[in-house]
Write an enzyme that holds these catalytic residues in place. Structure first.
Site, PDB file in Angstrom:
ATOM      1  N   ASP A   1       7.420 -11.487 -11.287  1.00 34.24           N
ATOM      2  CA  ASP A   1       6.251 -11.200 -10.460  1.00 34.24           C
ATOM      3  C   ASP A   1       5.006 -11.336 -11.330  1.00 34.24           C
ATOM      4  OD1 ASP A   1       4.396 -10.304  -8.675  1.00 34.24           O
ATOM      5  OD2 ASP A   1       5.414  -8.409  -8.221  1.00 34.24           O
TER       6      ASP A   1
ATOM      7  N   HIS B   1       2.117 -10.956 -10.042  1.00 39.70           N
ATOM      8  CA  HIS B   1       1.251  -9.925  -9.465  1.00 39.70           C
ATOM      9  C   HIS B   1      -0.152 -10.425  -9.170  1.00 39.70           C
ATOM     10  CE1 HIS B   1       1.088  -5.346  -9.039  1.00 39.70           C
ATOM     11  NE2 HIS B   1       2.255  -5.729  -8.544  1.00 39.70           N
TER      12      HIS B   1
ATOM     13  N   GLU C   1       6.788 -15.014  -8.399  1.00 41.76           N
ATOM     14  CA  GLU C   1       6.108 -14.404  -7.252  1.00 41.76           C
ATOM     15  C   GLU C   1       4.618 -14.217  -7.527  1.00 41.76           C
ATOM     16  OE1 GLU C   1       6.228  -9.946  -5.228  1.00 41.76           O
ATOM     17  OE2 GLU C   1       8.066 -10.826  -6.018  1.00 41.76           O
TER      18      GLU C   1
ATOM     19  N   GLU D   1       3.624 -10.758   0.022  1.00 42.49           N
ATOM     20  CA  GLU D   1       3.661  -9.311   0.222  1.00 42.49           C
ATOM     21  C   GLU D   1       2.322  -8.761   0.700  1.00 42.49           C
ATOM     22  OE1 GLU D   1       3.087  -6.792  -3.694  1.00 42.49           O
ATOM     23  OE2 GLU D   1       4.453  -8.440  -4.100  1.00 42.49           O
TER      24      GLU D   1
ATOM     25  N   ASP E   1       6.215  -8.222   3.983  1.00 39.89           N
ATOM     26  CA  ASP E   1       6.607  -6.823   3.841  1.00 39.89           C
ATOM     27  C   ASP E   1       6.699  -6.246   5.243  1.00 39.89           C
ATOM     28  OD1 ASP E   1       6.506  -3.948   3.549  1.00 39.89           O
ATOM     29  OD2 ASP E   1       5.948  -4.282   1.458  1.00 39.89           O
TER      30      ASP E   1
ATOM     31  N   HIS F   1       9.467  -8.462   0.839  1.00 37.33           N
ATOM     32  CA  HIS F   1       9.004  -7.497  -0.153  1.00 37.33           C
ATOM     33  C   HIS F   1       9.377  -6.094   0.324  1.00 37.33           C
ATOM     34  CE1 HIS F   1       5.594  -4.960  -1.804  1.00 37.33           C
ATOM     35  NE2 HIS F   1       5.987  -5.573  -2.906  1.00 37.33           N
TER      36      HIS F   1
END
Length: 390
Positions: A195, A197, A222, A248, A271, A298
């Protein structure tokens, strides 16, 4: 059947506060949903209170119509806070619907398309420091070995340092060294998801990190860049050898559609707590399927979110793997009387209880009230004081 009440219960889970939603009906049936949104807990609870009058007197089984009323009730778009509230309410309505006909929710979503659901967890399980803390190769490798010993065959780690528009040689070496240590520790048969982020502020910075980790075969990378920049995301995807994922922080099918239309990722990650619920997630998955894009939802949230993710995974053909955050706090199981989630090694087994299959111990939940979450994102500061993305 009519809805007569909507209530919320906030359960502190250290890094986040779980928001449990309960819908009661005039026939004694009730349903549970989850509307957890980090650092926005009180806002989500307030949004649910604002939306409650719209649902009172409605039949909870008219899920699509009720969601349309919730989404379209006001002049302003509902945004992430409103859609999280609506997602939790939608989960609870599915729970009631399933209970009313004596079937698990996955049956009502079209039936099963698989016999078990592959899962992955976070490095360090629920320990935020193990996920977002300093990149120390030896410590992370030890955590990875511990997960494999527990039977997991896939995990995710945040591996990119805080980054502005360019990378540094030190940052690249750190990413490469850490990823090499993880792969060396767990071998070739364990999947590692990375990730980023959304920390890189440019496509070129993200690609340099991708190049550093690709020799070690990540299952996917990700959020290589902040959501909303579809053109840069597509540039990264075209240049990368490993799969690219995002989603997400995208809300609803409308925000996923440009990403899907541009074929800007290999995997979308709605998500189910934020995207609008199970119906909206099905629409996202169907659109992704047409573009040959997989779905890996997610889910770092609580036990009701896990139940919703399980039912969705059972019924979604292009589902790839499910993120889990089980046992993230010592009282994870304490607040439950019943859960449909049963793990067998690296898999979730199919549930058979009616509805979501969740039952909450409300007295136990009340013993863990709201606490202010740590604002870990305030640590995302460069040496010169520039605030960057966490």
């Amino acid at each position: 059947m009519k809805i007569i009440d909507v209530t919320t219960t906030v359960v502190n889970a250290e890094m986040r506060n779980w928001v449990f939603v309960k819908i009661a009906t005039d026939q004694g049936l009730y349903g549970w949903g989850e509307a957890t949104l980090e650092w926005k807990t009180r806002a989500v609870v307030g949004a649910i209170d604002d939306l409650k009058p719209i649902l009172l007197g409605c039949d909870p089984r008219d899920i699509r119509q009720n969601v349309r009323a919730l989404v379209k009730h006001g002049f302003w778009k509902v945004g992430a806070i409103g859609m999280t509230a609506i997602s939790g309410l939608e989960h609870a309505m599915w729970d009631i619907f399933g209970k009313s006909v004596g079937l698990p929710v996955w049956r009502l979503l079209g039936g099963k398309v698989r016999d078990r659901v592959r899962i992955y967890t976070h490095l360090g399980l629920g320990d935020m420091r193990a996920v977002y803390g300093a990149l120390e190769a030896d410590r992370l490798a030890d955590s990875a070995a511990s997960l494999v010993a527990l039977g997991y065959t896939a995990f995710k780690v945040v591996l990119s340092p805080y980054t502005h528009h360019t990378v540094t040689g030190e940052g690249l070496r750190l990413v490469e060294t850490t990823m090499a240590a993880l792969r060396r520790t767990v071998g070739d048969d364990v999947e590692i998801m990375l990730d980023f982020h959304g920390r890189p502020a440019s496509a070129k910075a993200a690609l340099q990190y991708v190049r550093a980790v690709e020799p070690f075969r990540p299952m996917f990378v990700e959020e290589p860049i902040q959501p909303g920049d579809v053109q840069s995301l597509a540039e990264i995807k075209r240049a990368a050898v490993c799969p690219i994922a995002t989603g997400e922080r995208l809300i609803g099918h409308d925000e996923f559609e440009p990403v899907i239309a541009a074929r800007a990722v290999d995997i979308v990650q709605p998500d189910l707590n934020h995207c609008g619920g199970l119906l909206e997630a099905q629409a996202i998955a169907a659109a992704a399927s047409v573009a040959n894009i997989g779905v890996a939802p997610h889910n770092p949230n609580g036990p009701i979110a896990a139940a919703a993710a399980l039912h969705f995974a059972v019924a979604t053909p292009n589902h790839v793997i499910q993120e889990v955050m089980d046992k993230s706090v010592p009282w994870y199981d304490e607040v439950l009387v019943q859960t449909p989630v049963r793990r067998e090694g690296a898999w979730w087994l199919l549930p058979d209880a009616p509805g979501m299959g969740i039952e909450v111990d409300e007295a136990a939940a009340a013993r863990h009230p709201f606490e202010q979450e740590v604002f870990a994102s305030l640590e995302a500061v460069m040496d010169d004081g520039t605030i960057v993305d966490w």
